[in-house]
Design a protein around this motif. Structure first.
Motif, PDB file in Angstrom:
ATOM      1  N   LYS A 436       0.663  -1.746   0.143  1.00  0.00           N
ATOM      2  CA  LYS A 436       0.012   0.512  -0.354  1.00  0.00           C
ATOM      3  C   LYS A 436       0.545   1.266  -0.258  1.00  0.00           C
ATOM      4  O   LYS A 436       1.553   1.577   1.404  1.00  0.00           O
ATOM      5  CB  LYS A 436      -1.190  -0.051   1.275  1.00  0.00           C
ATOM      6  N   MET A 437       0.650   2.175  -1.143  1.00  0.00           N
ATOM      7  CA  MET A 437       1.675   3.469  -0.640  1.00  0.00           C
ATOM      8  C   MET A 437       0.514   4.040  -0.493  1.00  0.00           C
ATOM      9  O   MET A 437      -0.484   4.641  -1.204  1.00  0.00           O
ATOM     10  CB  MET A 437       2.198   3.694  -2.584  1.00  0.00           C
ATOM     11  N   SER A 438       0.897   5.409   0.000  1.00  0.00           N
ATOM     12  CA  SER A 438       0.429   6.659   0.340  1.00  0.00           C
ATOM     13  C   SER A 438       1.506   7.522  -0.033  1.00  0.00           C
ATOM     14  O   SER A 438       2.065   7.921   0.507  1.00  0.00           O
ATOM     15  CB  SER A 438      -1.025   7.148   1.328  1.00  0.00           C
ATOM     16  N   ILE A 439       0.304   9.862  -0.394  1.00  0.00           N
ATOM     17  CA  ILE A 439       1.116  10.497  -0.463  1.00  0.00           C
ATOM     18  C   ILE A 439       0.124  10.967  -0.148  1.00  0.00           C
ATOM     19  O   ILE A 439      -1.114  11.239  -1.118  1.00  0.00           O
ATOM     20  CB  ILE A 439       0.969  11.064  -2.634  1.00  0.00           C
ATOM     21  N   ALA A 463       4.937   7.027   2.429  1.00  0.00           N
ATOM     22  CA  ALA A 463       5.242   5.455   2.586  1.00  0.00           C
ATOM     23  C   ALA A 463       4.478   4.675   2.379  1.00  0.00           C
ATOM     24  O   ALA A 463       3.394   4.653   1.145  1.00  0.00           O
ATOM     25  CB  ALA A 463       4.018   6.360   3.889  1.00  0.00           C
ATOM     26  N   LEU A 464       4.810   3.569   2.261  1.00  0.00           N
ATOM     27  CA  LEU A 464       5.163   2.433   2.091  1.00  0.00           C
ATOM     28  C   LEU A 464       4.853   1.344   2.849  1.00  0.00           C
ATOM     29  O   LEU A 464       5.248   1.148   3.857  1.00  0.00           O
ATOM     30  CB  LEU A 464       5.936   1.590   0.767  1.00  0.00           C
ATOM     31  N   ALA A 465       3.643   0.373   2.489  1.00  0.00           N
ATOM     32  CA  ALA A 465       3.119  -0.512   3.868  1.00  0.00           C
ATOM     33  C   ALA A 465       3.148  -1.909   3.361  1.00  0.00           C
ATOM     34  O   ALA A 465       2.418  -2.141   1.945  1.00  0.00           O
ATOM     35  CB  ALA A 465       2.541   0.519   4.354  1.00  0.00           C
ATOM     36  N   LYS A 466       3.199  -2.765   4.115  1.00  0.00           N
ATOM     37  CA  LYS A 466       2.989  -4.418   3.827  1.00  0.00           C
ATOM     38  C   LYS A 466       2.692  -4.741   5.235  1.00  0.00           C
ATOM     39  O   LYS A 466       3.770  -5.053   5.642  1.00  0.00           O
ATOM     40  CB  LYS A 466       4.013  -4.828   3.042  1.00  0.00           C
ATOM     41  N   ASP A 467       1.205  -6.048   5.122  1.00  0.00           N
ATOM     42  CA  ASP A 467       1.229  -6.593   6.261  1.00  0.00           C
ATOM     43  C   ASP A 467       1.897  -7.587   6.042  1.00  0.00           C
ATOM     44  O   ASP A 467       1.789  -8.608   4.634  1.00  0.00           O
ATOM     45  CB  ASP A 467      -1.084  -7.055   6.271  1.00  0.00           C
ATOM     46  N   PHE A 468       2.496  -8.293   7.010  1.00  0.00           N
ATOM     47  CA  PHE A 468       2.606  -9.771   7.147  1.00  0.00           C
ATOM     48  C   PHE A 468       2.033 -10.985   7.970  1.00  0.00           C
ATOM     49  O   PHE A 468       1.203 -10.297   8.746  1.00  0.00           O
ATOM     50  CB  PHE A 468       4.426 -10.015   7.285  1.00  0.00           C
ATOM     51  N   PHE A 469       1.766 -12.040   7.624  1.00  0.00           N
ATOM     52  CA  PHE A 469       0.858 -12.950   8.535  1.00  0.00           C
ATOM     53  C   PHE A 469       0.101 -12.509   8.909  1.00  0.00           C
ATOM     54  O   PHE A 469      -0.594 -12.869  10.500  1.00  0.00           O
ATOM     55  CB  PHE A 469       1.972 -13.171   9.615  1.00  0.00           C
ATOM     56  N   ASN A 470      -0.598 -13.257   7.628  1.00  0.00           N
ATOM     57  CA  ASN A 470      -2.334 -13.122   8.570  1.00  0.00           C
ATOM     58  C   ASN A 470      -3.059 -11.119   9.136  1.00  0.00           C
ATOM     59  O   ASN A 470      -3.126 -11.465  10.054  1.00  0.00           O
ATOM     60  CB  ASN A 470      -2.673 -13.428   9.184  1.00  0.00           C
ATOM     61  N   GLU A 471      -1.834  -9.771   8.431  1.00  0.00           N
ATOM     62  CA  GLU A 471      -2.001  -8.849   9.464  1.00  0.00           C
ATOM     63  C   GLU A 471      -1.996  -9.069  10.924  1.00  0.00           C
ATOM     64  O   GLU A 471      -2.299  -8.224  11.345  1.00  0.00           O
ATOM     65  CB  GLU A 471      -3.469  -8.605   9.426  1.00  0.00           C
ATOM     66  N   LYS A 472      -0.366  -9.639  11.381  1.00  0.00           N
ATOM     67  CA  LYS A 472      -0.151  -9.730  12.704  1.00  0.00           C
ATOM     68  C   LYS A 472       0.579  -8.700  12.633  1.00  0.00           C
ATOM     69  O   LYS A 472       1.003  -8.365  13.745  1.00  0.00           O
ATOM     70  CB  LYS A 472       0.319 -11.074  13.331  1.00  0.00           C
TER      71      LYS A 472
END
Length: 512
Positions: A436-439, A463-472
């Motif tokens: 997910k990118m946001s400006i 910002a750049l963001a990513k979820d791992f392990f089923n959003e944990k």
């Protein structure tokens, strides 16, 4: 249910430059320059618990602790020239250390009981405790003072301790009165205690000598009893709500040490509110609402202790401040679709006894800064929020508005008209691999007060963001910078006998 949160950070800001330039009616000028260094450790912790006693009742509790300090050090230089100081004037320097420490603790317990299976009728009982001790230490040691300096300069140390403590007990009851009708009613009692124990020391021969004449020990207590009732009704496309709150305050001011008269007072405030809405369509509505707000001054506004840490400025509060009463009327339009949402708000706000910080020059040529119920203000404002989902993976949004204000003060014999505006726009995009990118970018114009203004501000955040392990686990990368690469904190103020500009520059590009 339970949750726990712990957060810690430490900021280290070097090379912050502060410049102050002040001209007075007698033709004199003061120039101040400092390059300082700041350290800010910060921690915040909270724990909350909830338990369902049975199908009709539950209980919850929470505790929280926030603590931060800010330590500044530097070697400011000050120069006086012109007017009574002559063309050459004089200058001096000093070592300066300032440390602020703030800690706040809060704890709450609440109990809720439902009286019907639909859970539309209930009683809520709650208790909240907060306490916020703070300490502000200042030390100034002057360089060898030149013989032509004509203002008194003394090495000093001050230790100002303040604390605000509050207990709140509240009962809220809600019940339906019939189809589309609801009654809310409640009772609240607040007990507040503000205190300030500020000690001033003259440094003589390297020794700290207590100065009782410049020290203050001050206490302010407030007990507030409030009751309210609110009725709301929905009839077809129309909705209405009307409420009334009465607050009675008992206040006691006591000077244990320092110049000031003890006094007691009690007063009542009637606070109405009302709103009306009309649903044009399933997802479109318009409305008008009115509310009154009362604002009681806190310890920093009331504290009469005179901060003498800067020899050219005396800063102090006003224990005789009254409660500020303000009113606001809004016209609101909302529209919603699965892809598009818009909110438009046009409002008018006004107050006849607004609390304002103001400054004036005394007979000794020293700038005094304090507070008073001295401003009559009228502000017309327009705000909008727009959200548009272009595709399932792309969203843009806009938040902005503008204000036009009319500010007047009979005490200062000043009046002012001013415009100010704010606009921010953002983009959120989901990239491959669910990144997910946001400006987010935008800014605001100058912020105005009666005697001056603060500078505008513009910024961009990526910002750049990513979820791992089923959003944990969530991992994000952020970049923030003002358009100029630095944050400027510029202030301008002017009175009948002075004009002052303060410019502060902080390097603050951040990668996190």
């Amino acid at each position: 249910t339970y949750s726990a949160n712990v957060m810690y950070s430490k900021a280290m800001i070097n090379g912050t430059v502060t410049e102050i330039n002040r001209t007075s009616a007698d033709g004199s000028r003061m120039d101040y320059w400092q390059e300082g260094h700041t350290r800010i450790p910060f921690t915040m912790n909270s724990i909350s618990l909830g338990y369902e006693l049975d199908s009709m009742s539950n209980i919850g509790a929470s505790v929280g602790l926030t603590s931060f300090s800010m330590k500044n050090d530097g070697h400011p230089l000050t120069r006086f020239s012109g007017g009574p100081y002559g063309a050459a004037g004089f200058s001096y320097g000093n070592e300066m250390t300032m440390e602020n420490t703030n800690t706040s603790f809060n704890g709450s317990v609440d109990y809720q009981r439902f009286f019907n299976k639909e859970r539309t009728s209930s009683l809520m009982l709650s208790y909240l405790f907060t306490t916020s001790p703070a300490e502000n230490d200042n030390r100034r040691v002057y360089d060898p003072i030149p013989g032509n300096v004509t203002i008194p300069l003394h090495d000093l140390y001050s230790e100002a301790k303040t604390r605000g403590t509050e207990h709140t007990v509240q009962a809220d009851f809600t019940t339906p009165l019939g189809k589309g009708q609801t009654l809310n009613a409640g009772l609240k009692f607040i007990s507040r205690r503000n205190s300030s124990d500020s000690k001033y020391y003259d440094i003589t021969g390297g020794n700290e000598v207590y100065n009782a004449a410049n020290s203050v020990n001050y206490k302010n207590t407030q007990n507030i009893l409030a009751e309210y009732a609110e009725y709301s009704a929905t009839l077809g496309k129309f909705g209405a709500k009307a409420g009334l709150r009465y607050e009675h305050t008992w206040e006691n001011v006591e000077f244990i040490l320092g110049k000031g008269d003890d006094f007691k007072k009690n007063y009542g405030n009637l606070v109405p509110s009302a709103s009306f809405t009309y649903n044009i369509g399933a997802a479109v509505n318009v409305g008008v609402n009115y509310n009154m707000r009362i604002s009681r001054p806190g310890i920093s506004f009331l504290n009469p202790y005179i901060d003498r840490s800067t020899p050219t400025v005396l800063t102090y509060g006003n224990p005789n401040l009254d409660v500020e009463e303000s009113h606001k009327v809004n016209l609101v339009f909302n529209a919603f679709t699965p892809k598009f949402m818009i909110n438009l708000t046009l409002g008018e706000a006004f107050a006849n006894n607004q609390i304002e910080q103001y400054s004036f020059m005394d007979a000794n040529g020293i700038l005094n800064t304090t507070y008073g119920n001295i401003v009559r203000s009228r502000w017309t404002n327009f705000n909008t929020f727009i959200n548009y989902s272009i595709t399932p993976n792309t969203r843009i949004y806009l938040n902005g508005g503008f204000d036009y204000g009319d500010m007047r003060s009979d005490k200062l014999s000043q009046k002012k008209h001013a415009w100010q505006a704010t606009a921010f726009i953002g983009l959120q995009q989901t990239l491959p691999w669910n990144v997910k990118m946001s400006i987010y970018t935008g800014g605001m114009t100058k912020r105005h007060t009666l005697q001056g203004y603060g500078n505008g501000f513009s910024m961009i955040n990526l910002a750049l963001a990513k979820d791992f392990f089923n959003e944990k686990l969530n991992v994000s990368l952020n970049y923030f910078t003002p358009f100029s690469g630095k944050i400027r904190q510029d202030q301008y103020s002017a009175g009948a006998d002075f004009t002052q500009r303060t410019n502060m520059v902080i390097s603050v590009q951040q990668v996190g």
